[in-house]
Scaffold this active site. Structure first.
Site, PDB file in Angstrom:
ATOM      1  N   ASP A   1       0.812  -1.206   0.000  1.00 14.35           N
ATOM      2  CA  ASP A   1       0.000   0.000   0.000  1.00 14.35           C
ATOM      3  C   ASP A   1       0.847   1.258   0.000  1.00 14.35           C
ATOM      4  OD1 ASP A   1       0.781  -0.638   2.693  1.00 14.35           O
ATOM      5  OD2 ASP A   1      -0.691   0.817   3.427  1.00 14.35           O
TER       6      ASP A   1
ATOM      7  N   GLU B   1       0.239  -1.369   5.576  1.00 12.19           N
ATOM      8  CA  GLU B   1       1.265  -0.926   6.519  1.00 12.19           C
ATOM      9  C   GLU B   1       1.100   0.553   6.846  1.00 12.19           C
ATOM     10  OE1 GLU B   1       5.245   0.711   7.780  1.00 12.19           O
ATOM     11  OE2 GLU B   1       3.964   1.262   6.088  1.00 12.19           O
TER      12      GLU B   1
END
Length: 410
Positions: free
Chosen positions: A82, A177
């Site tokens: 991400d 994350e």
């Protein structure tokens, strides 16, 4: 050996994978699920074994079997899919070859957004190198698609060069994350290595095993709204209580006034009205005792202010997010020494400093797999000024290969 590194990285960053903190799914966005399937196929095509997508946690995992006959500790390499809370749609990277270390780089055509050595003196470190930047309208996504590209390229190198000896290696590419929940559901039994490294650091040389201890506080304040013309001794302004709460915290213990191992309270959000207000804090400290003291300080302020009113006006939901991985890793520093030795053999000066943040490794270390963090090369992350050097990514790839090689040396 690196011909696929840059094309691979450019392909990754053009794929939108921004996470969403308001989502209740894992991964938090379907774009990450789709990207995971792309990475899964690529790992399979490279020749890794037992490649699979774990639907319960969003991680793609693959295994490169050992090519030595003696016992060798297994290693994992981890990166996240991400990108951060900034526009990540239609990323159009720019490539500046042989940057001269001085010139201003116009990101957009109008020159409204620039990379220049006055604002970003770190540019001077990249004289003669190939820089990949944004076009000024998005982030780049080097955090952490540099890490993914480096791990993927390192696996390709090891597969195509079997004379490089190594033990079993597992790779994992995970979600979310950037919103702090990516490793919450990490499956240690599925990954099953002796130790691991996240490839999620910044400039060349970073080797990090000391992170913040982290908590978050969600605060709700109930006021009492009456007409201001008749408010005397009756109105209770929730916004004013929020201001009072903030003012009772140490004024200098905030991110903008701290560095190094200094901890802080960070007011992330404040909204509301006279009737109700909401505040959101993150609490950070490298020292565990001081970290616990900070949480107690918040609760003490809550009690002090509540005591001034006819009922409990302030409610706090306080929860821990992750802890300083140093407490785990310092029990066996051999994995830090291994990474140091790998860097030094590649003429890279290790830079070991505490992280003013956390990584997926912060949580994974406490789950049973010690997981320090290694540089991936990016600079100015999480915004339009983000850039990475191709040479930095090559060096990170070399470190992965060298760690694997040294780990197999008897």
């Amino acid at each position: 050996m690196y011909e696929n590194l840059l094309p691979r990285f450019l392909r990754y960053v053009k794929t939108e994978t921004r996470s969403d903190a308001t989502s209740s799914t894992t991964p938090s966005t379907q774009s990450q699920v789709a990207f995971a399937q792309v990475l899964k196929k690529e790992l399979e095509e490279l020749g890794l074994e037992n490649v699979h997508y774990n639907e319960s946690n969003g991680f793609v995992i693959g295994t490169l079997p050992s090519n030595v006959s003696h016992d060798v500790r297994s290693i994992g390499f981890i990166a996240h899919m991400d990108t951060a809370d900034f526009n990540a749609v239609n990323v159009e990277p720019q490539i500046i070859e042989k940057y001269d270390g001085e010139s201003t780089i116009n990101l957009d055509k109008e020159g409204k957004y620039t990379l220049n050595t006055k604002d970003f003196p770190n540019l001077k470190n990249y004289k003669g190198e190939t820089l990949i930047t944004t076009d000024g309208s998005t982030l780049l996504g080097s955090d952490d698609k540099s890490g993914i590209a480096e791990i993927m390229t390192a696996m390709e190198i090891l597969i195509k060069n079997p004379e490089i000896k190594h033990g079993e290696i597992k790779v994992a590419f995970g979600p979310d994350e950037e919103i702090g929940v990516g490793a919450d559901k990490f499956d240690v039994a599925d990954f099953a290595v002796d130790f691991a490294y996240t490839m999620d650091g910044g400039p060349v040389g970073e080797l990090q095993y000391e992170t913040f201890n982290a908590a978050q506080a969600e605060i709700t304040i109930q006021g009492k709204n009456v007409h201001p013309g008749t408010a005397k001794d009756t109105m209770i302004n929730a916004l004013q209580i929020a201001i009072d709460f903030q003012n009772l915290l140490p004024a200098d213990e905030v991110p903008e006034k701290t560095d190094g191992r200094d901890g802080f309270f960070h007011l992330m959000h404040l909204s509301g009205s006279v009737e109700e207000a909401k505040m959101s804090y993150i609490i950070r400290d490298h020292d565990r005792a001081r970290f616990e003291s900070r949480k107690e300080e918040l609760l003490a302020i809550q009690n002090k202010l509540n005591a001034q009113y006819d009922q409990e006006r302030i409610a706090i939901h306080l929860y821990d997010q992750y802890y300083n991985m140093k407490e785990i890793i310092e029990k066996d520093m051999s994995i830090i020494e291994l990474a140091q030795n790998a860097m030094e053999e590649l003429a890279i000066q290790p830079v070991i400093e505490p992280v003013r943040g956390g990584t997926d490794g912060s949580k994974i270390s406490y789950m049973g797999i010690p997981t320090p963090n290694i540089f991936a090369g990016g600079e100015n992350m999480h915004g339009r000024y983000e850039f990475v050097s191709l040479q930095s990514m090559i060096k990170a790839t070399d470190v992965i290969v060298k760690i694997a090689q040294l780990n197999a040396t008897v």
